[in-house]
Each structure stands twice: as C-alpha cells, then as structure tokens.
Write a protein that holds these residues in place. Sequence first.
Motif, PDB file in Angstrom:
ATOM      1  N   VAL A 107       0.840  -1.204   0.000  1.00 44.81           N
ATOM      2  CA  VAL A 107       0.000   0.000   0.000  1.00 44.81           C
ATOM      3  C   VAL A 107       0.872   1.250   0.000  1.00 44.81           C
ATOM      4  CG1 VAL A 107      -1.669   1.327   1.355  1.00 44.81           C
ATOM      5  CG2 VAL A 107      -1.993  -1.119   1.024  1.00 44.81           C
ATOM      6  N   THR A 108       1.991   1.192   0.720  1.00 47.88           N
ATOM      7  CA  THR A 108       2.903   2.333   0.762  1.00 47.88           C
ATOM      8  C   THR A 108       3.424   2.667  -0.628  1.00 47.88           C
ATOM      9  OG1 THR A 108       3.602   1.757   2.982  1.00 47.88           O
ATOM     10  CG2 THR A 108       5.072   3.161   1.734  1.00 47.88           C
ATOM     11  N   ILE A 109       3.848   1.648  -1.358  1.00 47.03           N
ATOM     12  CA  ILE A 109       4.368   1.868  -2.710  1.00 47.03           C
ATOM     13  C   ILE A 109       3.271   2.426  -3.619  1.00 47.03           C
ATOM     14  CG2 ILE A 109       5.279   0.705  -4.761  1.00 47.03           C
ATOM     15  CD1 ILE A 109       6.718  -1.213  -2.771  1.00 47.03           C
ATOM     16  N   MET A 110       2.063   1.870  -3.513  1.00 45.18           N
ATOM     17  CA  MET A 110       0.958   2.344  -4.342  1.00 45.18           C
ATOM     18  C   MET A 110       0.604   3.793  -4.012  1.00 45.18           C
ATOM     19  SD  MET A 110      -1.367  -1.123  -4.332  1.00 45.18           S
ATOM     20  CE  MET A 110      -2.820  -0.306  -4.899  1.00 45.18           C
ATOM     21  N   LEU A 111       0.611   4.147  -2.721  1.00 42.41           N
ATOM     22  CA  LEU A 111       0.326   5.520  -2.317  1.00 42.41           C
ATOM     23  C   LEU A 111       1.383   6.470  -2.863  1.00 42.41           C
ATOM     24  CD1 LEU A 111      -1.300   7.581  -0.608  1.00 42.41           C
ATOM     25  CD2 LEU A 111       0.205   6.997   1.305  1.00 42.41           C
ATOM     26  N   GLY A 112       2.636   6.072  -2.775  1.00 44.03           N
ATOM     27  CA  GLY A 112       3.713   6.899  -3.301  1.00 44.03           C
ATOM     28  C   GLY A 112       3.592   7.115  -4.798  1.00 44.03           C
ATOM     29  N   ILE A 113       3.260   6.066  -5.532  1.00 47.31           N
ATOM     30  CA  ILE A 113       3.090   6.177  -6.981  1.00 47.31           C
ATOM     31  C   ILE A 113       1.945   7.139  -7.311  1.00 47.31           C
ATOM     32  CG2 ILE A 113       2.358   4.911  -9.051  1.00 47.31           C
ATOM     33  CD1 ILE A 113       3.932   2.497  -7.918  1.00 47.31           C
ATOM     34  N   TYR A 114       0.832   7.001  -6.575  1.00 47.16           N
ATOM     35  CA  TYR A 114      -0.304   7.893  -6.811  1.00 47.16           C
ATOM     36  C   TYR A 114       0.081   9.358  -6.580  1.00 47.16           C
ATOM     37  CZ  TYR A 114      -4.406  10.656  -5.750  1.00 47.16           C
ATOM     38  OH  TYR A 114      -5.315  11.669  -5.714  1.00 47.16           O
ATOM     39  N   ILE A 115       0.787   9.631  -5.488  1.00 46.97           N
ATOM     40  CA  ILE A 115       1.163  11.003  -5.155  1.00 46.97           C
ATOM     41  C   ILE A 115       2.089  11.575  -6.235  1.00 46.97           C
ATOM     42  CG2 ILE A 115       2.467  12.426  -3.507  1.00 46.97           C
ATOM     43  CD1 ILE A 115       1.290  10.646  -1.290  1.00 46.97           C
ATOM     44  N   THR A 145       4.584  23.444  -5.211  1.00 47.41           N
ATOM     45  CA  THR A 145       3.845  22.401  -4.497  1.00 47.41           C
ATOM     46  C   THR A 145       3.895  21.074  -5.248  1.00 47.41           C
ATOM     47  OG1 THR A 145       1.767  23.108  -5.521  1.00 47.41           O
ATOM     48  CG2 THR A 145       2.277  24.015  -3.350  1.00 47.41           C
ATOM     49  N   GLY A 146       3.907  21.143  -6.581  1.00 47.45           N
ATOM     50  CA  GLY A 146       4.009  19.906  -7.362  1.00 47.45           C
ATOM     51  C   GLY A 146       5.319  19.177  -7.119  1.00 47.45           C
ATOM     52  N   PHE A 147       6.442  19.929  -7.110  1.00 38.20           N
ATOM     53  CA  PHE A 147       7.746  19.298  -6.870  1.00 38.20           C
ATOM     54  C   PHE A 147       7.872  18.793  -5.432  1.00 38.20           C
ATOM     55  CE2 PHE A 147       9.244  21.704 -10.689  1.00 38.20           C
ATOM     56  CZ  PHE A 147       9.677  20.598 -11.393  1.00 38.20           C
ATOM     57  N   ILE A 148       7.353  19.561  -4.466  1.00 39.57           N
ATOM     58  CA  ILE A 148       7.421  19.123  -3.060  1.00 39.57           C
ATOM     59  C   ILE A 148       6.637  17.829  -2.877  1.00 39.57           C
ATOM     60  CG2 ILE A 148       6.656  19.667  -0.713  1.00 39.57           C
ATOM     61  CD1 ILE A 148       7.336  22.612  -1.334  1.00 39.57           C
ATOM     62  N   THR A 149       5.410  17.803  -3.416  1.00 36.04           N
ATOM     63  CA  THR A 149       4.575  16.612  -3.271  1.00 36.04           C
ATOM     64  C   THR A 149       5.195  15.416  -3.992  1.00 36.04           C
ATOM     65  OG1 THR A 149       2.671  18.095  -3.254  1.00 36.04           O
ATOM     66  CG2 THR A 149       2.210  15.776  -3.444  1.00 36.04           C
ATOM     67  N   ALA A 150       5.767  15.652  -5.180  1.00 39.08           N
ATOM     68  CA  ALA A 150       6.416  14.553  -5.914  1.00 39.08           C
ATOM     69  C   ALA A 150       7.594  14.006  -5.118  1.00 39.08           C
ATOM     70  CB  ALA A 150       6.874  15.040  -7.284  1.00 39.08           C
ATOM     71  N   GLY A 151       8.373  14.895  -4.502  1.00 41.27           N
ATOM     72  CA  GLY A 151       9.499  14.449  -3.683  1.00 41.27           C
ATOM     73  C   GLY A 151       9.047  13.618  -2.490  1.00 41.27           C
ATOM     74  N   VAL A 206       9.819   9.665  -1.595  1.00 42.70           N
ATOM     75  CA  VAL A 206      10.333   9.223  -0.289  1.00 42.70           C
ATOM     76  C   VAL A 206       9.444   8.128   0.286  1.00 42.70           C
ATOM     77  CG1 VAL A 206      10.698   9.945   2.110  1.00 42.70           C
ATOM     78  CG2 VAL A 206      11.530  11.370   0.243  1.00 42.70           C
ATOM     79  N   ILE A 207       8.130   8.300   0.158  1.00 41.83           N
ATOM     80  CA  ILE A 207       7.191   7.290   0.662  1.00 41.83           C
ATOM     81  C   ILE A 207       7.431   5.948  -0.015  1.00 41.83           C
ATOM     82  CG2 ILE A 207       4.752   6.606   0.615  1.00 41.83           C
ATOM     83  CD1 ILE A 207       4.092   9.537   1.171  1.00 41.83           C
ATOM     84  N   MET A 208       7.664   5.962  -1.323  1.00 43.23           N
ATOM     85  CA  MET A 208       7.857   4.703  -2.058  1.00 43.23           C
ATOM     86  C   MET A 208       9.077   3.929  -1.577  1.00 43.23           C
ATOM     87  SD  MET A 208       6.904   5.152  -6.058  1.00 43.23           S
ATOM     88  CE  MET A 208       7.631   6.747  -6.327  1.00 43.23           C
ATOM     89  N   PHE A 209      10.152   4.652  -1.196  1.00 43.92           N
ATOM     90  CA  PHE A 209      11.419   3.977  -0.916  1.00 43.92           C
ATOM     91  C   PHE A 209      11.825   4.011   0.553  1.00 43.92           C
ATOM     92  CE2 PHE A 209      11.680   5.545  -5.352  1.00 43.92           C
ATOM     93  CZ  PHE A 209      11.659   4.304  -5.971  1.00 43.92           C
ATOM     94  N   ALA A 210      10.973   4.520   1.446  1.00 45.27           N
ATOM     95  CA  ALA A 210      11.322   4.577   2.864  1.00 45.27           C
ATOM     96  C   ALA A 210      11.274   3.178   3.465  1.00 45.27           C
ATOM     97  CB  ALA A 210      10.371   5.514   3.607  1.00 45.27           C
ATOM     98  N   ALA A 211      12.109   2.966   4.474  1.00 44.47           N
ATOM     99  CA  ALA A 211      12.215   1.633   5.065  1.00 44.47           C
ATOM    100  C   ALA A 211      11.304   1.462   6.281  1.00 44.47           C
ATOM    101  CB  ALA A 211      13.655   1.355   5.460  1.00 44.47           C
TER     102      ALA A 211
END
Length: 199
Positions: A95-103, A131-137, A141-146
């Motif tokens: 779910v974390t990876i999917m949320l990151g991809i969506y964001i 805001t687009g670049f901040i949210t993308a960043g 981070v969400i996709m690859f955080a441990a």
Amino acid sequence: MSEFVNTLKKAKWDSIVISVLTILLGLVYVLLPAESASIVTTLFGVAMILVGVTAFVRFCVLGGFLGGHLLVLAASTLIIGIFTLTRPAVAQDIVTIMLGIYIVIDSLDTIADGIVLASANIRGWIWMLLTGFITAGLGAVIMFAANFTWVMIFAGVSLMVEGVRRLVVTLTMSGKVRQAKKDLREAAKQIDPDDYDIY
C-alpha cells in the motif's frame, strides 16, 4: 447553461470538502503514525472484503454470462482483503508503494498545469510548480522509505500538502488554468503553418 454552472459549483464544493478531509487525514497520520498504520491497513482489508462480497452477490444475481467479470472481481478483492488482514506488514509495504506512486503521478499533473500557467505568463504558476515538486518528492520518499512509522509521517505530510494544493487550485487557480489553456489553444489556431514551412 445554468445546469452546467450548477454542476461546476457542485464540483468545486466537492473538491473543497475532499481537500479539507485530505488535510485532516494527513494531520492524523502525522500525530498518530503507528495507530494510523494499523487502522488504515485494517480498513483497507475490510473494504476489499466488502467489495468482494458485493461483487459476488451481483454475480449471483446477474448470472455467469452477464456477470462473469464480477466473479473475477469478487475473487481477487476477497483474496486481497484476506491477505491484508492476515499479513498486515506485507500489505502495508504494498500500500505504501501504491500511495507513493499515486502522489507522484498526481504531482506531475500539477507540475504540467504550472508549466501551462508559466507559458501563458499567468501569475501564481510558481506556487503550482513548487507544491508539485514538493509533493512529488514526498511521494518518492514514501515509495522507498524503510520504516513504516516514518512512511506514515511522510504520508501525512504529503496528504496535507496535497490537500492544501488542491484547495489552492480549487479556490484560486482552476479558472486561471482553464483560461491559460484556452489562450494557448487560441494562439495555436492563429499560427499559420506556411510561416514555418522548412521545405
């Protein structure tokens, strides 16, 4: 025409409500990351099971010929729901990876709108890009955080930024983006292809 205007006004208020709820959900994620992770995972699993049961009931009502796809939907959502409830840690990672991809994908849309505003020399484009670049960043981070606790905090911050961005776009920028796109289309129509003939 008045019906169309009423539809636009309703869509605007729907977007405002979604923005506020997104900000509040992000705040809960930041303040209660561990509890939020368990609750979100459980709710996701239960929701998938409910979707699966509903799809199976619809399959039984419609029969095999008309509702064959509903059986596939029912089976897959039931499997996902049961898997989520029995293996929450693995489900959280997915779910974390999917949320990151969506964001990230949603942020790219904001960046594109910001570029459209910039090319039409309309004020406010810098905030959309920022805001687009901040949210993308944050999405990356969400996709690859441990650590999942940090993921929930980043998810909360991302949701709050996304909520604020959506609110700003809805209240101030939506008309400007539409106007910029209209101006660019009008300018494109006025270009004579013969002026740029390279042959």
